[in-house]
Design a protein around this motif. Structure first.
Motif, PDB file in Angstrom:
ATOM      1  N   GLY A  97       9.425 -10.768  40.387  1.00  0.00           N
ATOM      2  CA  GLY A  97       8.098 -11.376  40.353  1.00  0.00           C
ATOM      3  C   GLY A  97       7.113 -10.731  39.405  1.00  0.00           C
ATOM      4  O   GLY A  97       5.959 -11.165  39.320  1.00  0.00           O
ATOM      5  N   ARG A  98       7.537  -9.707  38.657  1.00  0.00           N
ATOM      6  CA  ARG A  98       6.565  -8.985  37.822  1.00  0.00           C
ATOM      7  C   ARG A  98       5.910  -9.882  36.785  1.00  0.00           C
ATOM      8  O   ARG A  98       4.678  -9.970  36.722  1.00  0.00           O
ATOM      9  CB  ARG A  98       7.236  -7.784  37.134  1.00  0.00           C
ATOM     10  CG  ARG A  98       6.262  -6.994  36.262  1.00  0.00           C
ATOM     11  CD  ARG A  98       6.862  -5.714  35.733  1.00  0.00           C
ATOM     12  NE  ARG A  98       8.024  -5.947  34.879  1.00  0.00           N
ATOM     13  CZ  ARG A  98       8.593  -4.995  34.141  1.00  0.00           C
ATOM     14  NH1 ARG A  98       8.120  -3.762  34.174  1.00  0.00           N
ATOM     15  NH2 ARG A  98       9.639  -5.272  33.389  1.00  0.00           N
ATOM     16  N   ASN A  99       6.691 -10.563  35.966  1.00  0.00           N
ATOM     17  CA  ASN A  99       6.083 -11.402  34.933  1.00  0.00           C
ATOM     18  C   ASN A  99       5.390 -12.623  35.517  1.00  0.00           C
ATOM     19  O   ASN A  99       4.411 -13.115  34.950  1.00  0.00           O
ATOM     20  CB  ASN A  99       7.139 -11.811  33.903  1.00  0.00           C
ATOM     21  CG  ASN A  99       7.529 -10.656  32.999  1.00  0.00           C
ATOM     22  OD1 ASN A  99       6.761  -9.720  32.803  1.00  0.00           O
ATOM     23  ND2 ASN A  99       8.742 -10.706  32.463  1.00  0.00           N
ATOM     24  N   LEU A 100       5.883 -13.103  36.642  1.00  0.00           N
ATOM     25  CA  LEU A 100       5.200 -14.197  37.330  1.00  0.00           C
ATOM     26  C   LEU A 100       3.785 -13.778  37.702  1.00  0.00           C
ATOM     27  O   LEU A 100       2.810 -14.496  37.434  1.00  0.00           O
ATOM     28  CB  LEU A 100       5.982 -14.590  38.589  1.00  0.00           C
ATOM     29  CG  LEU A 100       5.291 -15.567  39.549  1.00  0.00           C
ATOM     30  CD1 LEU A 100       5.078 -16.917  38.884  1.00  0.00           C
ATOM     31  CD2 LEU A 100       6.121 -15.719  40.826  1.00  0.00           C
ATOM     32  N   ILE A 136      12.530 -20.757  29.503  1.00  0.00           N
ATOM     33  CA  ILE A 136      12.323 -21.829  30.474  1.00  0.00           C
ATOM     34  C   ILE A 136      11.344 -21.411  31.563  1.00  0.00           C
ATOM     35  O   ILE A 136      10.544 -22.208  32.060  1.00  0.00           O
ATOM     36  CB  ILE A 136      13.672 -22.292  31.086  1.00  0.00           C
ATOM     37  CG1 ILE A 136      13.463 -23.569  31.890  1.00  0.00           C
ATOM     38  CG2 ILE A 136      14.304 -21.186  31.917  1.00  0.00           C
ATOM     39  CD1 ILE A 136      14.771 -24.189  32.359  1.00  0.00           C
ATOM     40  N   PHE A 137      11.384 -20.122  31.935  1.00  0.00           N
ATOM     41  CA  PHE A 137      10.432 -19.625  32.926  1.00  0.00           C
ATOM     42  C   PHE A 137       9.011 -19.662  32.374  1.00  0.00           C
ATOM     43  O   PHE A 137       8.074 -20.110  33.047  1.00  0.00           O
ATOM     44  CB  PHE A 137      10.780 -18.197  33.351  1.00  0.00           C
ATOM     45  CG  PHE A 137       9.613 -17.468  33.963  1.00  0.00           C
ATOM     46  CD1 PHE A 137       9.173 -17.794  35.239  1.00  0.00           C
ATOM     47  CD2 PHE A 137       8.936 -16.487  33.258  1.00  0.00           C
ATOM     48  CE1 PHE A 137       8.072 -17.150  35.793  1.00  0.00           C
ATOM     49  CE2 PHE A 137       7.843 -15.841  33.805  1.00  0.00           C
ATOM     50  CZ  PHE A 137       7.407 -16.170  35.081  1.00  0.00           C
ATOM     51  N   VAL A 138       8.835 -19.174  31.150  1.00  0.00           N
ATOM     52  CA  VAL A 138       7.494 -19.124  30.561  1.00  0.00           C
ATOM     53  C   VAL A 138       6.918 -20.529  30.414  1.00  0.00           C
ATOM     54  O   VAL A 138       5.747 -20.776  30.740  1.00  0.00           O
ATOM     55  CB  VAL A 138       7.522 -18.413  29.197  1.00  0.00           C
ATOM     56  CG1 VAL A 138       6.153 -18.466  28.530  1.00  0.00           C
ATOM     57  CG2 VAL A 138       7.962 -16.967  29.366  1.00  0.00           C
ATOM     58  N   LYS A 139       7.728 -21.459  29.955  1.00  0.00           N
ATOM     59  CA  LYS A 139       7.248 -22.840  29.803  1.00  0.00           C
ATOM     60  C   LYS A 139       6.876 -23.442  31.149  1.00  0.00           C
ATOM     61  O   LYS A 139       5.868 -24.158  31.283  1.00  0.00           O
ATOM     62  CB  LYS A 139       8.310 -23.694  29.107  1.00  0.00           C
ATOM     63  CG  LYS A 139       8.421 -23.434  27.608  1.00  0.00           C
ATOM     64  CD  LYS A 139       9.430 -24.358  26.963  1.00  0.00           C
ATOM     65  CE  LYS A 139       9.333 -24.348  25.438  1.00  0.00           C
ATOM     66  NZ  LYS A 139       9.504 -23.039  24.837  1.00  0.00           N
ATOM     67  N   SER A 140       7.686 -23.163  32.160  1.00  0.00           N
ATOM     68  CA  SER A 140       7.392 -23.673  33.494  1.00  0.00           C
ATOM     69  C   SER A 140       6.087 -23.094  34.033  1.00  0.00           C
ATOM     70  O   SER A 140       5.245 -23.817  34.582  1.00  0.00           O
ATOM     71  CB  SER A 140       8.550 -23.326  34.442  1.00  0.00           C
ATOM     72  OG  SER A 140       8.234 -23.652  35.773  1.00  0.00           O
ATOM     73  N   ASP A 150      -6.655 -26.252  36.162  1.00  0.00           N
ATOM     74  CA  ASP A 150      -7.151 -27.410  35.417  1.00  0.00           C
ATOM     75  C   ASP A 150      -7.696 -26.994  34.056  1.00  0.00           C
ATOM     76  O   ASP A 150      -8.775 -27.405  33.642  1.00  0.00           O
ATOM     77  CB  ASP A 150      -8.215 -28.151  36.221  1.00  0.00           C
ATOM     78  CG  ASP A 150      -8.468 -29.565  35.670  1.00  0.00           C
ATOM     79  OD1 ASP A 150      -7.572 -30.098  34.984  1.00  0.00           O
ATOM     80  OD2 ASP A 150      -9.551 -30.111  35.926  1.00  0.00           O
ATOM     81  N   GLN A 151      -6.928 -26.146  33.369  1.00  0.00           N
ATOM     82  CA  GLN A 151      -7.272 -25.705  32.031  1.00  0.00           C
ATOM     83  C   GLN A 151      -6.061 -25.858  31.134  1.00  0.00           C
ATOM     84  O   GLN A 151      -4.952 -26.091  31.609  1.00  0.00           O
ATOM     85  CB  GLN A 151      -7.756 -24.249  32.053  1.00  0.00           C
ATOM     86  CG  GLN A 151      -9.028 -24.048  32.870  1.00  0.00           C
ATOM     87  CD  GLN A 151      -9.659 -22.697  32.628  1.00  0.00           C
ATOM     88  OE1 GLN A 151      -9.837 -22.256  31.487  1.00  0.00           O
ATOM     89  NE2 GLN A 151     -10.008 -22.010  33.708  1.00  0.00           N
ATOM     90  N   GLN A 152      -6.278 -25.711  29.845  1.00  0.00           N
ATOM     91  CA  GLN A 152      -5.192 -25.882  28.885  1.00  0.00           C
ATOM     92  C   GLN A 152      -4.850 -24.564  28.207  1.00  0.00           C
ATOM     93  O   GLN A 152      -5.150 -24.332  27.044  1.00  0.00           O
ATOM     94  CB  GLN A 152      -5.584 -26.959  27.853  1.00  0.00           C
ATOM     95  CG  GLN A 152      -5.700 -28.343  28.424  1.00  0.00           C
ATOM     96  CD  GLN A 152      -4.389 -28.814  29.062  1.00  0.00           C
ATOM     97  OE1 GLN A 152      -3.334 -28.743  28.434  1.00  0.00           O
ATOM     98  NE2 GLN A 152      -4.465 -29.288  30.294  1.00  0.00           N
ATOM     99  N   PHE A 153      -4.239 -23.676  28.986  1.00  0.00           N
ATOM    100  CA  PHE A 153      -3.778 -22.411  28.422  1.00  0.00           C
ATOM    101  C   PHE A 153      -2.536 -22.638  27.568  1.00  0.00           C
ATOM    102  O   PHE A 153      -1.756 -23.564  27.801  1.00  0.00           O
ATOM    103  CB  PHE A 153      -3.415 -21.417  29.528  1.00  0.00           C
ATOM    104  CG  PHE A 153      -4.560 -21.017  30.410  1.00  0.00           C
ATOM    105  CD1 PHE A 153      -5.634 -20.301  29.916  1.00  0.00           C
ATOM    106  CD2 PHE A 153      -4.557 -21.358  31.755  1.00  0.00           C
ATOM    107  CE1 PHE A 153      -6.685 -19.925  30.733  1.00  0.00           C
ATOM    108  CE2 PHE A 153      -5.595 -20.997  32.588  1.00  0.00           C
ATOM    109  CZ  PHE A 153      -6.666 -20.276  32.079  1.00  0.00           C
ATOM    110  N   VAL A 154      -2.351 -21.752  26.597  1.00  0.00           N
ATOM    111  CA  VAL A 154      -1.117 -21.742  25.820  1.00  0.00           C
ATOM    112  C   VAL A 154      -0.545 -20.333  25.902  1.00  0.00           C
ATOM    113  O   VAL A 154      -1.199 -19.364  25.503  1.00  0.00           O
ATOM    114  CB  VAL A 154      -1.361 -22.116  24.340  1.00  0.00           C
ATOM    115  CG1 VAL A 154      -0.039 -22.088  23.572  1.00  0.00           C
ATOM    116  CG2 VAL A 154      -2.018 -23.487  24.236  1.00  0.00           C
ATOM    117  N   ILE A 155       0.668 -20.202  26.451  1.00  0.00           N
ATOM    118  CA  ILE A 155       1.323 -18.904  26.501  1.00  0.00           C
ATOM    119  C   ILE A 155       2.185 -18.752  25.251  1.00  0.00           C
ATOM    120  O   ILE A 155       3.081 -19.564  25.000  1.00  0.00           O
ATOM    121  CB  ILE A 155       2.195 -18.758  27.761  1.00  0.00           C
ATOM    122  CG1 ILE A 155       1.341 -18.911  29.031  1.00  0.00           C
ATOM    123  CG2 ILE A 155       2.899 -17.395  27.757  1.00  0.00           C
ATOM    124  CD1 ILE A 155       2.144 -18.786  30.319  1.00  0.00           C
TER     125      ILE A 155
END
Length: 221
Positions: A97-100, A136-140, A150-155
């Motif tokens: 769960g660290r990066n989560l 796939i995790f980061v995109k999810s 309700d914002q448009q973040f980009v990782i």
């Protein structure tokens, strides 16, 4: 993107420092967030602080000690020896769960300081099998963060498809090769720069460095 603001998840290691230089080139304003989760080597926090100060980057240090309490592992417990995974198992340096949690809290911070971009050094090429370093995790999670606030973040994951040699190459392209080599802390045994040379993190870093230097010097691989 140059006029926008970004938050970099920052540990003071090779990968996150390279990402910090990358973000400073891409965005007008950059802040760093460092997580204190009871790392066995407190030098990691000090190293990250020193780098942020030297680069003139505002740093936020967040207390994540609960993660240590919930998920004991070799990165937080001095009585545990660092071991690679056997028979397909994850190494005992994996923190569930660290990066989560880190990216979620980075998102909360970003929303408070008016940043739309979040930068992290996770990598699927040299990721030790960690499931929370996968693309796939980061995109999810990116979708989940956007829906939750309700914002448009980009990782952004500048290193996602780079091996360690290619990460060294990026640092060089950014004019940060010597800085990253001399001032970052990747070693599991808490030794800055080239580290102990024996732990898995040091071996990976050293192998990538040797491969990149051979390419840069025109030597056959």
């Amino acid at each position: 993107m140059k006029k926008e603001k970004a938050v970099v998840v920052f540990s003071g290691g090779q990968d996150s420092t390279t990402c910090l230089f990358w973000a400073k080139q891409k965005f007008q304003e950059v802040e760093a967030v460092t997580f204190d989760y009871g790392q066995r080597h407190r030098l990691e926090i000090a190293c990250a602080k020193n780098i942020a100060e030297e680069l003139g980057v505002k740093q936020h240090i967040l207390d994540m000690q609960l993660l240590n309490q919930l998920a004991p592992n070799a990165l937080t417990r001095e009585d545990m020896t660092v071991k690679a995974g056997a028979d397909g198992e994850l190494p005992n340096t994996f923190v569930p769960g660290r990066n989560l949690l880190f990216l979620s809290f980075a998102g909360v911070l970003a929303s408070q300081i008016g940043a739309r971009h979040i930068v992290t050094g996770v990598c699927e090429t040299d990721f030790s099998g960690y499931p929370d370093c996968r693309d796939i995790f980061v995109k999810s999670l990116n979708v989940t963060l956007n829906l939750s606030m309700d914002q448009q973040f980009v990782i952004h994951t500048p290193l996602m498809w780079r091996n360690k040699a290619e990460t060294w190459a990026l640092a060089d392209e950014l004019g940060a090769f010597d800085f990253v080599r001399e001032k970052t802390l990747t070693c599991y045994n808490g030794i800055i720069a080239d580290g102990c040379g024996e732990c898995p993190a040091c071996k990976l870093r050293k192998r990538g460095l040797e491969q990149y230097l051979a390419i840069r010097n025109g030597q056959p691989e």
